[in-house]
Enzyme design. Structure first.
Site, mmCIF file in Angstrom:
data_model
loop_
_atom_site.group_PDB
_atom_site.id
_atom_site.type_symbol
_atom_site.label_atom_id
_atom_site.label_comp_id
_atom_site.label_asym_id
_atom_site.label_seq_id
_atom_site.Cartn_x
_atom_site.Cartn_y
_atom_site.Cartn_z
ATOM 1 N N HIS A 127 -37.675 27.014 39.321
ATOM 2 C CA HIS A 127 -38.615 25.974 39.757
ATOM 3 C C HIS A 127 -39.195 26.249 41.144
ATOM 4 O O HIS A 127 -40.304 25.825 41.455
ATOM 5 C CB HIS A 127 -37.918 24.603 39.759
ATOM 6 C CG HIS A 127 -37.505 24.170 38.380
ATOM 7 N ND1 HIS A 127 -36.703 23.086 38.140
ATOM 8 C CD2 HIS A 127 -37.779 24.703 37.155
ATOM 9 C CE1 HIS A 127 -36.501 22.965 36.845
ATOM 10 N NE2 HIS A 127 -37.130 23.928 36.229
ATOM 11 N N PHE A 373 -30.170 25.169 35.217
ATOM 12 C CA PHE A 373 -30.269 26.118 36.336
ATOM 13 C C PHE A 373 -31.631 26.117 37.040
ATOM 14 O O PHE A 373 -32.110 27.183 37.472
ATOM 15 C CB PHE A 373 -29.935 27.541 35.849
ATOM 16 C CG PHE A 373 -28.759 27.587 34.912
ATOM 17 C CD1 PHE A 373 -27.573 26.946 35.245
ATOM 18 C CD2 PHE A 373 -28.848 28.233 33.696
ATOM 19 C CE1 PHE A 373 -26.485 26.961 34.385
ATOM 20 C CE2 PHE A 373 -27.765 28.259 32.830
ATOM 21 C CZ PHE A 373 -26.587 27.619 33.169
ATOM 22 N N CYS A 374 -32.263 24.966 37.154
ATOM 23 C CA CYS A 374 -33.582 24.873 37.814
ATOM 24 C C CYS A 374 -34.577 25.857 37.209
ATOM 25 O O CYS A 374 -35.442 26.393 37.916
ATOM 26 C CB CYS A 374 -33.471 25.105 39.322
ATOM 27 S SG CYS A 374 -32.532 23.845 40.159
ATOM 28 N N ALA A 375 -34.410 26.111 35.917
ATOM 29 C CA ALA A 375 -35.377 26.951 35.197
ATOM 30 C C ALA A 375 -35.501 26.336 33.804
ATOM 31 O O ALA A 375 -35.239 26.976 32.794
ATOM 32 C CB ALA A 375 -34.888 28.394 35.133
#
Ligand SMILES: Cc1ncc(COP(=O)(O)O)c(C=O)c1O
Length: 454
Positions: A127, A373-375
């Site tokens: 992100h 995982f911020c993805a």
């Protein structure tokens, strides 16, 4: 929880702090903590800690004091900039700006883009790379399934854009989800062939591989100290100075301004610095910058050849261990043969990932991460299809075939002893074969051991 003073295990490449920390197990007793979440934040190198501790008594203000310690601290800060420039193989004219993190570095670059700059970014990015470009001129590129497809996708997108205007490509060096390496050199060549620039998100690459800005021919590199064994609040944006010099200061304030004078009309005239200081307003984090420089020197000192060789052995050990458990599926974008760093994500059939990660922690003293995982777009793509319920925390017997909502990530690096990886592989095998030995419940959205159960 306790801290012993045993000697560093000989099996890790670089000694880190926390290697002797023990944590309680829910099943009784204590074990040394196995930190296998380096991709989130790596432990500090002992060398970094020692350097920071040796400097701390001499701490002083940077760029704003006449005293001896202020002068010394200013020198240390500017030397740190030179060390980082050397570590990254910066070209003449490149600037090294100290920021707070990779996220901060990419937001700084986003704020410095020329007004009509187009941005191209793969949907698979973290992100921090996906989100800073807010002005509607960003194109999100579909997830490629091979490195070659990544280059072709970028080339197509760039060929379709209106020529002449400025453009930026933002790409990761190593995925924070799969650990797979991206074809940075080829993507940079494609970007430049179409008149675009490229920034490399090296948050996951720099701790594991040499990053040479000139050799990769990227325009900027961003990384974070806390993933590079230097968790003292600093990050780096390094690269071409022209767009940075032309942009409004990222933060307005002292340090970024050269002169400030009242105007007759009551306002103020400001002359901003054109060096890196332009984007470093406020008192610089000299300890953070010094810690990064110390880590750069330590990594260079031991040599990336040795680091890579050992890490590849650990990766093979984890992959073989997981492959021996049929219920485990390792997530991959580019396939089994893709070169990668020590970051792997996986799901376990019939297990809620949060439950699995909680059991690894509570029953084995192993710290991993679970989630997206911020993805989010990438992990959802890799999990496949429409997300369905994965099974409740505490009810690992979800129906076979149930799809995972999120995943488990294990990651390691230069400070990881062999034993941590061995314990992890054994723990996965035991949990899948025998189940958790404790009961778990959901608390504030997290799976935790149910300590109300005797
Ligand atoms: C690939 C990648 N880019 C960027 C970031 C953001 O780093 P930071 O949280 O240090 O800003 C991360 C953090 O996990 C990452 O893995």
């Amino acid at each position: 929880m306790s801290v012993a003073t045993a000697a560093a295990p000989a099996t890790c490449t670089l000694p880190v702090l926390g290697r002797d920390v023990t944590v309680p197990l829910v099943t009784g007793g204590e074990v040394t903590y196995a930190a296998l979440d380096y991709a989130a934040s790596a432990p500090a190198l002992q060398r970094v800690w020692d350097d920071v501790a040796a400097y701390a008594p001499y701490y002083g203000s940077v760029h704003r004091g006449a005293g001896y310690l202020s002068q010394l601290s200013t020198d240390l800060f500017e030397n740190a900039r030179r060390t980082v420039a050397e570590f990254l193989g910066c070209r003449a004219g490149d600037q090294v700006v100290f920021t707070r993190s990779t996220t901060d570095s990419l937001n700084l670059l986003a704020a410095a883009l020329p007004a009509d700059c187009e941005v191209f970014v793969f949907e698979t990015e973290h992100h921090a790379s996906l989100l800073p470009w807010r002005d509607g001129r960003v194109s999100y590129l579909n997830a490629p399934r091979t490195p070659r497809q990544a280059v072709a996708t970028l080339e197509r997108a760039l060929a379709d854009r209106a020529p002449h205007g400025p453009a930026l490509v933002c790409v990761t060096g190593a995925s924070n989800v799969t650990g797979e390496l991206w074809p940075v050199r080829e993507l940079a060549a494609a970007a430049h062939a179409h008149g675009a620039r490229i920034v490399l998100d090296a948050a996951q690459l720099a701790p594991h591989h040499p990053v040479d800005i000139a050799e990769l021919d990227v325009d900027w590199v961003a990384f974070s100290g806390h993933k590079l064994y230097a968790p003292f609040g600093s990050g780096v944006l390094a690269g071409r100075s022209d767009w940075l010099r032309a942009a409004e200061p990222y933060l307005a304030g002292g340090g970024a301004s050269k002169t400030v004078a009242r105007r007759p009309d009551g306002g103020v005239d400001v002359e901003w610095h054109t060096t890196a200081a332009r984007h470093e307003a406020g008192s610089p984090n000299v300890i953070g910058a010094y810690a990064i420089a110390s880590a750069c020197e330590a990594l260079t000192g031991v040599g990336f050849d040795a680091l890579v060789e050992r890490e590849q052995r650990l990766i093979a050990q984890v992959r073989e261990g997981l492959a021996a458990v049929p219920e485990v599926r390792v997530l991959s974008l580019f396939g089994d043969d893709a070169p990668r760093v020590g970051v792997l994500s996986f799901v376990v059939q019939g297990w809620n990932s949060s439950h699995f990660a909680a059991a690894l922690s509570a029953e084995y003293g192993i710290g991993v991460r679970d989630g997206l995982f911020c993805a989010h777009p990438l992990v959802r793509t890799l999990l496949g299809g429409d997300p369905q319920e994965q099974g409740e925390c505490g009810a690992p017997e979800a129906a076979p075939g149930t799809r995972a909502l999120n995943a488990i990530r294990v990651s390691f690096g230069a400070g990881t002893p062999d034993e941590h990886v061995e314990r992890f592989v054994r723990a996965v095998r035991e949990l899948v074969r025998g189940g958790a030995r404790w009961s778990y419940r959901t608390e504030d959205g997290r799976c935790v051991p149910d300590t109300t159960v005797a």
